[in-house]
Every structure is written in C-alpha cells, then in structure tokens.
Design a protein around this motif. Sequence first.
Motif, PDB file in Angstrom:
ATOM      1  N   ASP A 179       9.258  10.644   4.176  1.00 31.89           N
ATOM      2  CA  ASP A 179       8.202  10.567   2.987  1.00 31.89           C
ATOM      3  C   ASP A 179       9.062  10.650   1.809  1.00 31.89           C
ATOM      4  O   ASP A 179       8.520   9.911   0.895  1.00 31.89           O
ATOM      5  CB  ASP A 179       7.343  12.093   3.061  1.00 31.89           C
ATOM      6  N   LEU A 180      10.165  11.448   1.321  1.00 33.21           N
ATOM      7  CA  LEU A 180      11.053  11.129   0.318  1.00 33.21           C
ATOM      8  C   LEU A 180      11.400   9.849   0.071  1.00 33.21           C
ATOM      9  O   LEU A 180      11.564   9.093  -0.785  1.00 33.21           O
ATOM     10  CB  LEU A 180      12.309  12.083   0.387  1.00 33.21           C
ATOM     11  N   LYS A 181      11.797   9.092   1.409  1.00 32.71           N
ATOM     12  CA  LYS A 181      12.085   7.559   1.023  1.00 32.71           C
ATOM     13  C   LYS A 181      11.117   6.716   0.652  1.00 32.71           C
ATOM     14  O   LYS A 181      11.165   5.735   0.065  1.00 32.71           O
ATOM     15  CB  LYS A 181      12.874   7.066   2.370  1.00 32.71           C
ATOM     16  N   ARG A 182       9.730   6.919   1.244  1.00 29.37           N
ATOM     17  CA  ARG A 182       8.762   6.166   0.908  1.00 29.37           C
ATOM     18  C   ARG A 182       8.189   6.602  -0.805  1.00 29.37           C
ATOM     19  O   ARG A 182       7.131   5.528  -1.097  1.00 29.37           O
ATOM     20  CB  ARG A 182       7.507   6.450   1.903  1.00 29.37           C
ATOM     21  N   THR A 183       8.746   7.249  -1.330  1.00 27.20           N
ATOM     22  CA  THR A 183       8.522   7.488  -2.753  1.00 27.20           C
ATOM     23  C   THR A 183       9.282   6.336  -3.531  1.00 27.20           C
ATOM     24  O   THR A 183       8.811   6.025  -4.741  1.00 27.20           O
ATOM     25  CB  THR A 183       8.963   8.722  -3.327  1.00 27.20           C
ATOM     26  N   THR A 184       9.973   5.358  -2.913  1.00 26.22           N
ATOM     27  CA  THR A 184      10.551   4.154  -3.494  1.00 26.22           C
ATOM     28  C   THR A 184       9.887   3.165  -2.866  1.00 26.22           C
ATOM     29  O   THR A 184      10.154   2.798  -1.801  1.00 26.22           O
ATOM     30  CB  THR A 184      12.149   3.997  -3.325  1.00 26.22           C
ATOM     31  N   ILE A 185       9.119   2.307  -3.577  1.00 24.78           N
ATOM     32  CA  ILE A 185       8.503   0.899  -3.016  1.00 24.78           C
ATOM     33  C   ILE A 185       9.464   0.010  -2.882  1.00 24.78           C
ATOM     34  O   ILE A 185       9.920  -0.437  -4.088  1.00 24.78           O
ATOM     35  CB  ILE A 185       7.143   0.759  -3.617  1.00 24.78           C
ATOM     36  N   GLN A 195       9.668  12.520  -7.103  1.00 28.67           N
ATOM     37  CA  GLN A 195      10.399  12.828  -5.928  1.00 28.67           C
ATOM     38  C   GLN A 195      10.533  14.528  -5.610  1.00 28.67           C
ATOM     39  O   GLN A 195      10.945  15.114  -4.618  1.00 28.67           O
ATOM     40  CB  GLN A 195      11.761  12.255  -5.712  1.00 28.67           C
ATOM     41  N   ALA A 196      10.298  15.351  -6.769  1.00 30.98           N
ATOM     42  CA  ALA A 196      10.308  16.687  -6.552  1.00 30.98           C
ATOM     43  C   ALA A 196       9.838  17.363  -5.433  1.00 30.98           C
ATOM     44  O   ALA A 196      10.404  17.939  -4.464  1.00 30.98           O
ATOM     45  CB  ALA A 196      10.059  17.483  -8.121  1.00 30.98           C
ATOM     46  N   ASP A 197       8.486  17.077  -5.164  1.00 32.05           N
ATOM     47  CA  ASP A 197       7.769  17.802  -4.396  1.00 32.05           C
ATOM     48  C   ASP A 197       8.302  17.312  -2.802  1.00 32.05           C
ATOM     49  O   ASP A 197       8.467  18.320  -2.015  1.00 32.05           O
ATOM     50  CB  ASP A 197       6.360  17.135  -4.242  1.00 32.05           C
ATOM     51  N   TYR A 198       8.697  16.102  -2.647  1.00 34.65           N
ATOM     52  CA  TYR A 198       9.250  15.627  -1.612  1.00 34.65           C
ATOM     53  C   TYR A 198      10.727  16.073  -1.052  1.00 34.65           C
ATOM     54  O   TYR A 198      10.989  16.499  -0.005  1.00 34.65           O
ATOM     55  CB  TYR A 198       9.229  14.245  -1.271  1.00 34.65           C
ATOM     56  N   ILE A 199      11.558  16.366  -2.362  1.00 34.51           N
ATOM     57  CA  ILE A 199      12.862  16.894  -1.914  1.00 34.51           C
ATOM     58  C   ILE A 199      12.844  18.514  -1.598  1.00 34.51           C
ATOM     59  O   ILE A 199      13.422  18.910  -0.615  1.00 34.51           O
ATOM     60  CB  ILE A 199      13.502  17.015  -3.106  1.00 34.51           C
ATOM     61  N   VAL A 230       0.818  -1.203   0.086  1.00 33.07           N
ATOM     62  CA  VAL A 230      -0.031   0.094  -0.060  1.00 33.07           C
ATOM     63  C   VAL A 230       0.851   1.212  -0.092  1.00 33.07           C
ATOM     64  O   VAL A 230       2.088   1.242   0.829  1.00 33.07           O
ATOM     65  CB  VAL A 230      -0.842   0.119   1.258  1.00 33.07           C
ATOM     66  N   ALA A 231       0.520   2.338  -0.693  1.00 28.19           N
ATOM     67  CA  ALA A 231       1.166   3.289  -0.974  1.00 28.19           C
ATOM     68  C   ALA A 231       1.105   4.274   0.462  1.00 28.19           C
ATOM     69  O   ALA A 231      -0.007   4.371   1.269  1.00 28.19           O
ATOM     70  CB  ALA A 231       0.722   4.453  -2.020  1.00 28.19           C
ATOM     71  N   ARG A 232       2.213   4.802   1.063  1.00 28.81           N
ATOM     72  CA  ARG A 232       2.225   5.699   2.135  1.00 28.81           C
ATOM     73  C   ARG A 232       2.005   7.071   2.032  1.00 28.81           C
ATOM     74  O   ARG A 232       1.864   7.875   2.555  1.00 28.81           O
ATOM     75  CB  ARG A 232       3.569   5.395   2.935  1.00 28.81           C
ATOM     76  N   VAL A 233       2.572   7.307   0.689  1.00 27.83           N
ATOM     77  CA  VAL A 233       2.637   8.695   0.266  1.00 27.83           C
ATOM     78  C   VAL A 233       2.081   8.793  -1.207  1.00 27.83           C
ATOM     79  O   VAL A 233       1.647   7.731  -1.857  1.00 27.83           O
ATOM     80  CB  VAL A 233       4.089   9.383  -0.092  1.00 27.83           C
ATOM     81  N   GLY A 234       1.580  10.035  -1.595  1.00 27.18           N
ATOM     82  CA  GLY A 234       0.994  10.053  -2.881  1.00 27.18           C
ATOM     83  C   GLY A 234       1.872  10.572  -3.979  1.00 27.18           C
ATOM     84  O   GLY A 234       2.962  11.239  -3.707  1.00 27.18           O
ATOM     85  N   GLY A 235       1.329  10.538  -5.343  1.00 28.56           N
ATOM     86  CA  GLY A 235       2.102  11.134  -6.390  1.00 28.56           C
ATOM     87  C   GLY A 235       1.949  10.143  -7.474  1.00 28.56           C
ATOM     88  O   GLY A 235       1.277   9.347  -7.851  1.00 28.56           O
ATOM     89  N   VAL A 236       2.854  10.659  -8.631  1.00 29.40           N
ATOM     90  CA  VAL A 236       2.863  10.206  -9.826  1.00 29.40           C
ATOM     91  C   VAL A 236       3.973   8.957  -9.890  1.00 29.40           C
ATOM     92  O   VAL A 236       4.796   9.187  -9.674  1.00 29.40           O
ATOM     93  CB  VAL A 236       2.970  11.103 -11.047  1.00 29.40           C
ATOM     94  N   ILE A 237       3.590   7.939 -10.667  1.00 23.16           N
ATOM     95  CA  ILE A 237       4.523   6.734 -10.621  1.00 23.16           C
ATOM     96  C   ILE A 237       5.419   7.014 -11.633  1.00 23.16           C
ATOM     97  O   ILE A 237       4.967   6.975 -12.715  1.00 23.16           O
ATOM     98  CB  ILE A 237       3.838   5.114 -10.840  1.00 23.16           C
TER      99      ILE A 237
END
Length: 417
Positions: free
Chosen positions: A179-185, A106-110, A75-82
Amino acid sequence: MPVKVSSKNKLLLIVVAIGAAAISLVVALKPKPEEKPPEAVVPPVADVLYVEPGRQTLLVPSQGTVHARHEIEVVARVGGVIESVADAFVPGGFFSKGEPLLKFEQADYIYKVTRAESQLADAKSALAQEQGRAKQAKREWRDLGSEEANALFLRKPHLAAAEAAVAAAGADRDQAKLDLKRTTITAPFAGRVVETYVDLGQYITPGTRLAKIHSTGIAEVRLPLTDQQLALLDLPLGKTIENGPEVRLQAVVAGREREWRAKLVRTEASIDPNSRFIFAVAQVQNPYKGDAPLMNGLFVEADIAGRTFDDVVELPRQALHEGDHLLVLNEESKLIFKEVELLQSIGDKVWLRGEIATGDRVVVSSLGYSREGMALTANPLNEKPAGLIDSVEGTSDAAATAVSETAAANNASQGGQ
C-alpha cells in the motif's frame, strides 16, 4: 387550190422559227454537269491505348484510424491526498516507463508498515518460545522411557498456531508495504497522457479514476477489407500473421502529405455483422519517432502490398465493357472482342488479365454502338511499347484510302470553284 398566207401570218411563223432555233442552240450549247466521285465514308474515330502486359504487385486500398497498442485508465489502489504531480501529468504529456506521475501523502502508510513489522516481530518471538516448549516436552516424554507421545503433549497444535501467526503477520507487513508503494502512481509503459481527472491537493478514495494514458511504442490501424480484397492478399484468417505484407500509410498533417511504413500483424477473429468487412491490423513501430509523429486518432489512407500476378494491364475503367471484355483493334483496324478477368477496380482504374498481347490497341472512348468487324480510325493516346514491330498503323489501309479519296475530292471541288 393553193392556200394564201397573209403577211401577218408569215411574220409570226418567222418569229416562231427563230425562237425554236434559239432554244435548240441554247440546249445544244449548255455545259454538261461535272461528274464527281462518290465521297468515301470515313470510319469513326476512337481513342485507343497501346497496352503492355507485365508482372505487377497489386496494391489493396483501405483506410482507418490510428490508435495506440495500449490505452488504459489509471485508477487509484489506495486513498489519500495527492501530495505532488509530475510535469508530464497533463493532457499531451510524455512520460517514461516507471516514471512517477502522482504521489499521495505517505505518513499513514508508513505508520501501518511500522505497526505490521512490530506485529511480525511479536509473532516470531511467540513462535520461538513455542518451539522451545515443544523441544522441552519431547525430552520430558523420552525421560519417562516411552518413545510414543500424543500430539497435544508435544505441543504440536501450539507450534502450528504460532507458525501461522508469523505467516499472517508477515502477510500484513507485505500488504502495508505494498500500500505504501501504491501511493506513488507509475505507468507500466512509456506513453502519453490523454486526459487527467484529478489534481494536486485533491483527496481521493480507492477506485477513483486518475487519468487516461496510452503507450507510444506501437501504433495500430484497423483496416476494413472486403472478401475480394482478402483474395488479393491471401491472409490467414483468425491467426497471427508472420512476415505480413507491407503497408504504406498516408495522411495530410499540417498541410503536408506524410507517409509511414507499417506491417500487417493479424486479422481479427470475427466478421463485422453490419458492414460484412473483416478487419486486418497494421502496426507501426515507434510512431512518434521523426518529424512526422503518427498521432493517436489520425485518419490515414492505406495501401497494402497484395499478391503478384503475371500479364496484368492497367486501363481506364471505361475500357472495360460489361465487366468481362475489351474492344481491341486488329491490324486492319477492325473491332474484335477479347475476354478478360477483372482483378481489381479502384476509382477510375481497373487491373485486368487475359488474352491481351503487347501492342494491342484497346479502345477507351465511348462508341455508342459497337460490333465485331466494325472499322474504326484509331487515335492513339500513348506511344507504342518499346521494341514493338511497326506493323500496326494508326489507320488501316482501307481507312487510309478513304481519307485520301476524301481529300482528293475536296481538292477537286475547290479547284472547280
């Protein structure tokens, strides 16, 4: 006065006398009937098996479906475009522990991490300034010649607020990095993809299901057991099994019969309320190793190594009568009953123990009627156990005599013809 006989009557008397003489002669010369000995009654023929009791480890049969030790939904912990997907992110794909499966933009999370670090730096600067003011206030109070001062004059509340602001800014920075780390599943184990729910370029929100995966390190099979089977296994109920019994799993895969080795590791905590079975769990290490992978969902037959018993015999089911005795021929080929204990019954086979000796001839055919002392003609279906003294023949002396007499009578009748 003499009676006169006419010539006609004389002729009649002569004919009668000659006929009577002929009849007497025929009766006198007729052959006497040949005396035949009475036919002997041959005892009924019965199929028998020589038995040889021995020490056996009974196998307890069961069956079940293979499933992975771990099977989860990602399950995704954060949102965004794959932004990218791995080649293994397809149904059936294999992946290693920690291998990236999906990546979001990742731009928004960076940017959030940068803002959080800036706020942390400001909070640390404010804390340093407040620490300096607190030291200055303490010196000023000493210069006034007094050792005691209230907390407000010494700026202790201000100092505590500045320290709390630093801790909060640090927590925000850590959350932004997380959150930045969670962009990688990634997966917490090596495994296989069962099903995917998203794809490249799709926008998702937190909580969206991404895929279903299962581990490949350990496979498990839930094996239902009856109370009688549990007695043969002697397992601890509701506890982890140390050095559990070996289990042989079998299934037909791609037209070939395959086999795997497993071990019982535990029994489940409750009895199934519908079937009244208790389930034992067998584990297979590295199920995908080798040329015959033990795939998830495969239905397998299982043989569990049970308890070992002495003086056990294996017989066809029809040899057991009324559940507790056998029909055995003694040395005179007469029927006797022997009580036995039924240990296990599988298909058309039974495993028994009791007062059974090596070389006993057990009747395995249907007699229709049986009583103790009844004579039978034995038809052995197997050879005597090696080393058995040859004191038991296929037929008793009485049966052999009866057969001989019958053969002699048949030969005599054929000779008379």
